[in-house]
Scaffold this motif. Structure first.
Motif, PDB file in Angstrom:
ATOM      1  N   VAL A  63       0.839  -1.207   0.000  1.00 17.85           N
ATOM      2  CA  VAL A  63       0.000   0.000   0.000  1.00 17.85           C
ATOM      3  C   VAL A  63       0.869   1.251   0.000  1.00 17.85           C
ATOM      4  CG1 VAL A  63      -1.805   1.275   1.217  1.00 17.85           C
ATOM      5  CG2 VAL A  63      -1.787  -1.237   1.297  1.00 17.85           C
ATOM      6  N   LEU A  64       0.500   2.186  -0.863  1.00 14.86           N
ATOM      7  CA  LEU A  64       1.104   3.517  -0.860  1.00 14.86           C
ATOM      8  C   LEU A  64       0.050   4.497  -0.355  1.00 14.86           C
ATOM      9  CD1 LEU A  64       3.265   5.632  -1.686  1.00 14.86           C
ATOM     10  CD2 LEU A  64       2.275   5.590  -3.997  1.00 14.86           C
ATOM     11  N   GLU A 118       0.688   9.024   8.922  1.00 13.35           N
ATOM     12  CA  GLU A 118       1.292   8.167   9.943  1.00 13.35           C
ATOM     13  C   GLU A 118       0.236   7.312  10.645  1.00 13.35           C
ATOM     14  OE1 GLU A 118       4.350   7.618  10.336  1.00 13.35           O
ATOM     15  OE2 GLU A 118       5.214   9.243   9.143  1.00 13.35           O
ATOM     16  N   GLY A 119      -0.936   7.882  10.856  1.00 18.79           N
ATOM     17  CA  GLY A 119      -2.007   7.107  11.488  1.00 18.79           C
ATOM     18  C   GLY A 119      -2.441   5.929  10.636  1.00 18.79           C
ATOM     19  N   LEU A 120      -2.574   6.177   9.342  1.00 19.20           N
ATOM     20  CA  LEU A 120      -2.952   5.091   8.434  1.00 19.20           C
ATOM     21  C   LEU A 120      -1.868   4.027   8.377  1.00 19.20           C
ATOM     22  CD1 LEU A 120      -4.531   7.157   5.513  1.00 19.20           C
ATOM     23  CD2 LEU A 120      -5.723   5.558   7.005  1.00 19.20           C
ATOM     24  N   ARG A 121      -0.604   4.470   8.336  1.00 18.25           N
ATOM     25  CA  ARG A 121       0.484   3.488   8.297  1.00 18.25           C
ATOM     26  C   ARG A 121       0.482   2.618   9.552  1.00 18.25           C
ATOM     27  NH1 ARG A 121       6.736   4.973   7.224  1.00 18.25           N
ATOM     28  NH2 ARG A 121       6.433   6.361   9.013  1.00 18.25           N
ATOM     29  N   THR A 122       0.260   3.224  10.684  1.00 16.45           N
ATOM     30  CA  THR A 122       0.225   2.460  11.941  1.00 16.45           C
ATOM     31  C   THR A 122      -0.884   1.410  11.907  1.00 16.45           C
ATOM     32  OG1 THR A 122       1.103   4.320  13.208  1.00 16.45           O
ATOM     33  CG2 THR A 122      -0.081   2.617  14.434  1.00 16.45           C
ATOM     34  N   ILE A 123      -2.065   1.809  11.430  1.00 14.74           N
ATOM     35  CA  ILE A 123      -3.208   0.882  11.367  1.00 14.74           C
ATOM     36  C   ILE A 123      -2.921  -0.265  10.404  1.00 14.74           C
ATOM     37  CG2 ILE A 123      -5.602   0.650  10.606  1.00 14.74           C
ATOM     38  CD1 ILE A 123      -6.030   3.551  11.591  1.00 14.74           C
ATOM     39  N   LEU A 124      -2.418   0.071   9.217  1.00 13.60           N
ATOM     40  CA  LEU A 124      -2.233  -0.960   8.192  1.00 13.60           C
ATOM     41  C   LEU A 124      -1.074  -1.897   8.504  1.00 13.60           C
ATOM     42  CD1 LEU A 124      -2.896   1.052   4.887  1.00 13.60           C
ATOM     43  CD2 LEU A 124      -4.505  -0.112   6.397  1.00 13.60           C
ATOM     44  N   LEU A 159      -0.241  -3.053  11.204  1.00 14.59           N
ATOM     45  CA  LEU A 159      -0.626  -4.046  12.212  1.00 14.59           C
ATOM     46  C   LEU A 159      -1.249  -5.291  11.575  1.00 14.59           C
ATOM     47  CD1 LEU A 159      -2.201  -1.738  14.959  1.00 14.59           C
ATOM     48  CD2 LEU A 159      -0.022  -2.972  15.083  1.00 14.59           C
ATOM     49  N   GLU A 160      -1.624  -5.189  10.303  1.00 16.13           N
ATOM     50  CA  GLU A 160      -2.243  -6.315   9.604  1.00 16.13           C
ATOM     51  C   GLU A 160      -1.175  -7.231   9.012  1.00 16.13           C
ATOM     52  OE1 GLU A 160      -5.624  -6.796   9.667  1.00 16.13           O
ATOM     53  OE2 GLU A 160      -5.459  -5.116  11.075  1.00 16.13           O
ATOM     54  N   ASP A 161      -1.354  -8.532   9.180  1.00 13.01           N
ATOM     55  CA  ASP A 161      -0.354  -9.489   8.708  1.00 13.01           C
ATOM     56  C   ASP A 161      -0.227  -9.526   7.193  1.00 13.01           C
ATOM     57  OD1 ASP A 161       0.169 -10.217  11.321  1.00 13.01           O
ATOM     58  OD2 ASP A 161      -1.244 -11.908  11.298  1.00 13.01           O
ATOM     59  N   ASP A 162      -1.310  -9.126   6.491  1.00 11.07           N
ATOM     60  CA  ASP A 162      -1.287  -9.229   5.040  1.00 11.07           C
ATOM     61  C   ASP A 162      -1.139  -7.871   4.353  1.00 11.07           C
ATOM     62  OD1 ASP A 162      -3.770  -8.311   5.813  1.00 11.07           O
ATOM     63  OD2 ASP A 162      -4.858  -9.387   4.246  1.00 11.07           O
ATOM     64  N   MET A 163      -0.717  -6.845   5.106  1.00 17.21           N
ATOM     65  CA  MET A 163      -0.560  -5.517   4.516  1.00 17.21           C
ATOM     66  C   MET A 163       0.793  -4.926   4.851  1.00 17.21           C
ATOM     67  SD  MET A 163      -4.320  -3.781   4.931  1.00 17.21           S
ATOM     68  CE  MET A 163      -5.792  -4.711   4.426  1.00 17.21           C
ATOM     69  N   GLU A 164       1.342  -4.199   3.868  1.00 19.10           N
ATOM     70  CA  GLU A 164       2.626  -3.545   4.073  1.00 19.10           C
ATOM     71  C   GLU A 164       2.587  -2.170   3.420  1.00 19.10           C
ATOM     72  OE1 GLU A 164       7.361  -4.158   2.965  1.00 19.10           O
ATOM     73  OE2 GLU A 164       5.808  -5.312   1.925  1.00 19.10           O
ATOM     74  N   ILE A 215     -10.095  -2.012   2.011  1.00 18.93           N
ATOM     75  CA  ILE A 215      -8.851  -2.196   1.258  1.00 18.93           C
ATOM     76  C   ILE A 215      -8.791  -3.606   0.679  1.00 18.93           C
ATOM     77  CG2 ILE A 215      -6.346  -2.410   1.506  1.00 18.93           C
ATOM     78  CD1 ILE A 215      -6.497  -0.055   3.476  1.00 18.93           C
ATOM     79  N   ARG A 216      -9.100  -4.597   1.495  1.00 17.15           N
ATOM     80  CA  ARG A 216      -9.082  -5.980   0.996  1.00 17.15           C
ATOM     81  C   ARG A 216     -10.105  -6.180  -0.125  1.00 17.15           C
ATOM     82  NH1 ARG A 216      -8.626  -7.730   6.930  1.00 17.15           N
ATOM     83  NH2 ARG A 216      -6.381  -8.074   7.212  1.00 17.15           N
ATOM     84  N   ASP A 217     -11.295  -5.615   0.059  1.00 14.55           N
ATOM     85  CA  ASP A 217     -12.341  -5.754  -0.957  1.00 14.55           C
ATOM     86  C   ASP A 217     -11.931  -5.064  -2.261  1.00 14.55           C
ATOM     87  OD1 ASP A 217     -13.931  -7.175   0.770  1.00 14.55           O
ATOM     88  OD2 ASP A 217     -15.193  -5.467   1.334  1.00 14.55           O
ATOM     89  N   THR A 218     -11.313  -3.907  -2.139  1.00 15.23           N
ATOM     90  CA  THR A 218     -10.891  -3.169  -3.328  1.00 15.23           C
ATOM     91  C   THR A 218      -9.840  -3.943  -4.107  1.00 15.23           C
ATOM     92  OG1 THR A 218     -11.318  -1.072  -2.205  1.00 15.23           O
ATOM     93  CG2 THR A 218      -9.975  -0.978  -4.179  1.00 15.23           C
ATOM     94  N   VAL A 219      -8.858  -4.471  -3.403  1.00 15.47           N
ATOM     95  CA  VAL A 219      -7.801  -5.244  -4.062  1.00 15.47           C
ATOM     96  C   VAL A 219      -8.361  -6.503  -4.717  1.00 15.47           C
ATOM     97  CG1 VAL A 219      -5.689  -6.574  -3.656  1.00 15.47           C
ATOM     98  CG2 VAL A 219      -5.971  -4.326  -2.596  1.00 15.47           C
ATOM     99  N   SER A 220      -9.431  -7.054  -4.152  1.00 18.10           N
ATOM    100  CA  SER A 220     -10.042  -8.261  -4.726  1.00 18.10           C
ATOM    101  C   SER A 220     -10.948  -7.948  -5.917  1.00 18.10           C
ATOM    102  CB  SER A 220     -10.843  -9.018  -3.657  1.00 18.10           C
ATOM    103  OG  SER A 220     -12.011  -8.298  -3.295  1.00 18.10           O
TER     104      SER A 220
END
Length: 217
Positions: free
Chosen positions: A6-7, A17-23, A25-30, A117-122
């Motif tokens: 994710v950019l 920074e808030g969005l980066r912190t949230i994302l 934390l997810e195992d499938d997001m970087e 985000i997951r739904d959009t990528v799918s």
């Protein structure tokens, strides 16, 4: 498990920074990059080729819509989710026209954001209810305006019964001879009728007449 790169592009540091912190934390997001304006978003998208770009609309140097257009030309495979607090219908429509995969409001809670985000990528198109309501209202106004235009032009170009009959034949694509035969009149008379109809419709040729007739009948 497939990692989603994710950019994030937003001119507010706390939002980035808030969005980066949230994302993160997810195992499938970087989160692979943070951009503070539209131009940086374009440059980083082209360099990093992320799966998804969270793109703010109102940013300095280059706004989100301009960035969206450029990125979709150079990296059409990147999924772009508009991130905004703005509910302007023009932004909604323009973003959809130029390839955004949906909209996400900045005050969306973390769980819904992650799911979006997951739904959009799918491959799903994301449109929050508040944004959908704005878009529906715009479409309703468009339909109302179009119906009003048709009503006023029907009155302006009100046709007689014979002109209506002639108009239907013209719209079917019949030539002068075929129109004359259908109306049981001479071809010269048919030409006169057609010329008179063109004058009433304020058009110069058959293609213009057909376009106007389709708009008012």
């Amino acid at each position: 498990m497939r990692m989603i790169s994710v950019l994030i592009a937003d001119d507010q540091m706390l939002t980035r920074e808030g969005l980066r912190t949230i994302l993160d934390l997810e195992d499938d997001m970087e989160v692979v990059g943070l951009a503070k304006n539209g131009l940086e978003a374009c440059e980083m998208a082209e360099a990093l080729d992320p799966d998804l770009l969270l793109l703010d609309i109102q940013m300095p140097v280059m706004d989100g819509i301009a960035a969206l257009k450029r990125i979709k030309q150079s990296r059409p495979e990147i999924t772009i989710l508009i991130l905004t607090t703005f509910m302007d219908e023009d932004y909604i429509v323009e973003g959809m026209v130029h390839g955004a995969s949906g909209y996400m409001l900045k005050d969306t809670d973390a769980d819904k954001m992650i799911a979006s985000i997951r739904d959009t990528v799918s491959g799903q198109f994301i449109l929050p209810a508040a944004v959908a309501a704005k878009l529906a209202a715009r479409m309703n106004r468009f339909v109302e305006d179009h119906e009003y235009w048709k009503r006023t032009h029907r009155e302006r170009f009100k046709l007689t019964e014979r002109e209506e009959e002639l108009a239907q034949l013209i719209m079917r694509g019949l030539n002068n001879r075929e129109i004359a035969d259908a109306l049981h009149i001479a071809e010269g008379t048919a030409r006169n009728y057609i010329s008179s109809l063109y004058g009433k419709l304020e058009v110069a040729d058959r293609s213009q007449a057909i376009a106007r007739l389709r708009a008012i009948i």
